[in-house]
Scaffold this active site. Structure first.
Site, PDB file in Angstrom:
ATOM      1  N   LYS A   1       0.846  -1.209   0.000  1.00  0.00           N
ATOM      2  CA  LYS A   1       0.000   0.000   0.000  1.00  0.00           C
ATOM      3  C   LYS A   1       0.873   1.248   0.000  1.00  0.00           C
ATOM      4  CE  LYS A   1      -3.849  -2.142   2.409  1.00  0.00           C
ATOM      5  NZ  LYS A   1      -4.330  -2.598   3.719  1.00  0.00           N
TER       6      LYS A   1
ATOM      7  N   GLN B   1      -5.029  -1.382   9.585  1.00  0.00           N
ATOM      8  CA  GLN B   1      -4.962  -2.729   9.022  1.00  0.00           C
ATOM      9  C   GLN B   1      -5.619  -3.732   9.970  1.00  0.00           C
ATOM     10  OE1 GLN B   1      -3.817  -3.469   5.942  1.00  0.00           O
ATOM     11  NE2 GLN B   1      -4.304  -5.627   6.234  1.00  0.00           N
TER      12      GLN B   1
ATOM     13  N   ASP C   1     -11.440   2.901   4.038  1.00  0.00           N
ATOM     14  CA  ASP C   1     -11.873   1.501   3.998  1.00  0.00           C
ATOM     15  C   ASP C   1     -13.395   1.388   3.894  1.00  0.00           C
ATOM     16  OD1 ASP C   1     -10.025  -0.609   4.007  1.00  0.00           O
ATOM     17  OD2 ASP C   1      -9.474  -0.234   6.098  1.00  0.00           O
TER      18      ASP C   1
HETATM   19  N1  GUN Z   1      -7.412  -6.795   6.179  1.00  0.00           N
HETATM   20  C1  GUN Z   1      -7.815  -7.549   5.133  1.00  0.00           C
HETATM   21  N2  GUN Z   1      -8.479  -6.811   4.216  1.00  0.00           N
HETATM   22  C2  GUN Z   1      -8.482  -5.549   4.699  1.00  0.00           C
HETATM   23  C3  GUN Z   1      -9.014  -4.326   4.205  1.00  0.00           C
HETATM   24  O1  GUN Z   1      -9.616  -4.244   3.127  1.00  0.00           O
HETATM   25  N3  GUN Z   1      -8.805  -3.246   5.004  1.00  0.00           N
HETATM   26  C4  GUN Z   1      -8.159  -3.316   6.187  1.00  0.00           C
HETATM   27  N4  GUN Z   1      -8.033  -2.208   6.894  1.00  0.00           N
HETATM   28  N5  GUN Z   1      -7.664  -4.430   6.676  1.00  0.00           N
HETATM   29  C5  GUN Z   1      -7.819  -5.543   5.933  1.00  0.00           C
END
Ligand code: GUN
Length: 300
Positions: free
Chosen positions: A54, A98, A121
């Site tokens: 990311k 995350q 998100d």
């Molecule tokens: N962990 C797995 N997929 C995601 C996601 O789309 N966003 C976040 N913040 N954590 C994750």
């Protein structure tokens, strides 16, 4: 194989190019650089890989990337203090915590502490409610990526029968809302669904998001249907050598591709779209924060 392959990797590349162009315009015309903050608690190896990826892609499209890596034993109040600081930082337009978080932390409370307009998100309860009532919201990245690919392939989705297998807050539920928003007739199937095969056989669109390797066989698929495979499962692959693994989706690719009209591969389908949509959401959040026009085609 008779199905058309929906190339998520190439599609994600086009989304990133669009995002980069919009970022360049924001900088040149307004002196604004969109900023994304990612918060990682602990050292889960898969989460570390995602967070690194990311950060790298955020910088590649010209945005500011901030990472907060916190110790696995971080207290709830200390994590909330970091979020509060990011909420009040005018250079940060998107915040992502995350998941999963270590067990001692209250995931819902942490997510709901993020300012909704910075919640790239789309997990904050306000954004969930806005999406559910058809109002402008931040949309969860993986379902948004799936929707973009479906719209690109089909044009209008109106009147299509869609089945979403999986009812998670991250994928299944928001995916169903988005398909409903595009006037599909939507069924959400899950582990207690009776006659899953029959339910799936009725669908023009199948979104598989259960996290069970190759659980959807080709003989569940209506001929010509579109299969969007959200699963990323790692299986042992002794045929490739000792200790080797391979990635598979929630659909059995060979048999589904023989029947479907179109299918996303794993890897190279939905996966690359998720981060591309995160970048898209960050630009969208930045434009909304500054009351500027949003990029076209990058939101639901
Ligand atoms: N962990 C797995 N997929 C995601 C996601 O789309 N966003 C976040 N913040 N954590 C994750």
């Amino acid at each position: 194989m008779s199905a058309t392959l929906i190339d998520g990797k190439a599609f994600a590349g086009r989304v990133r190019t669009q995002v980069a162009e919009h970022v360049a315009r924001l900088k040149a015309d307004h002196g604004i650089t969109p900023g994304l903050a990612v918060v990682l608690v602990g050292e889960d190896p898969a989460s570390q890989v995602y967070v690194r990826s990311k950060g790298k892609q955020t910088v590649e499209v010209g945005m500011k990337s901030v990472e907060h890596k916190l110790d696995v034993s971080t207290a709830q109040e200390d994590l909330l203090a970091v979020i509060n600081q990011l909420n009040n930082d005018p250079e940060i337009h998107g915040i992502l915590v995350q998941l999963p978080l270590p067990d001692h932390l209250d995931e819902d409370m942490v997510i709901n502490a993020i300012a909704p307009e910075k919640d790239v998100d789309g997990f904050h309860i306000s954004n969930v409610g806005l999406l559910g009532t058809g109002q402008k919201s931040m949309v969860p990245c993986t379902p948004l990526g799936c929707l973009m690919m479906l719209r690109d392939h089909h044009g209008s989705l109106s009147g299509m029968d869609a089945v979403v297998i999986g009812r998670s807050n991250i994928v299944g539920k928001p995916m169903a809302q988005l398909l409903l928003g595009d006037s599909c007739t939507v069924t959400i199937a899950h582990s207690r669904t009776k006659d899953l095969a029959d339910v799936v056989r009725r669908a023009d669109i199948v979104v598989a998001a259960v996290g069970r390797p190759e659980m959807v066989p080709g003989d569940w698929i209506k001929p010509g249907a579109t299969v969007i495979d959200v699963g990323i499962n790692r299986l042992d692959a002794p045929e490739k050598g000792e200790g080797k693994t391979r990635l598979v989706g929630d659909a059995d690719f060979e048999s589904c591709a023989a029947v479907a009209g179109a299918i996303t591969p794993v890897p190279g389908g939905v996966g690359p779209m998720t981060i591309a949509c995160l970048l898209a959401n960050t630009v969208t959040a930045c434009c909304r924060a500054n009351r500027l026009e949003e990029p076209e085609g990058l939101t639901a």
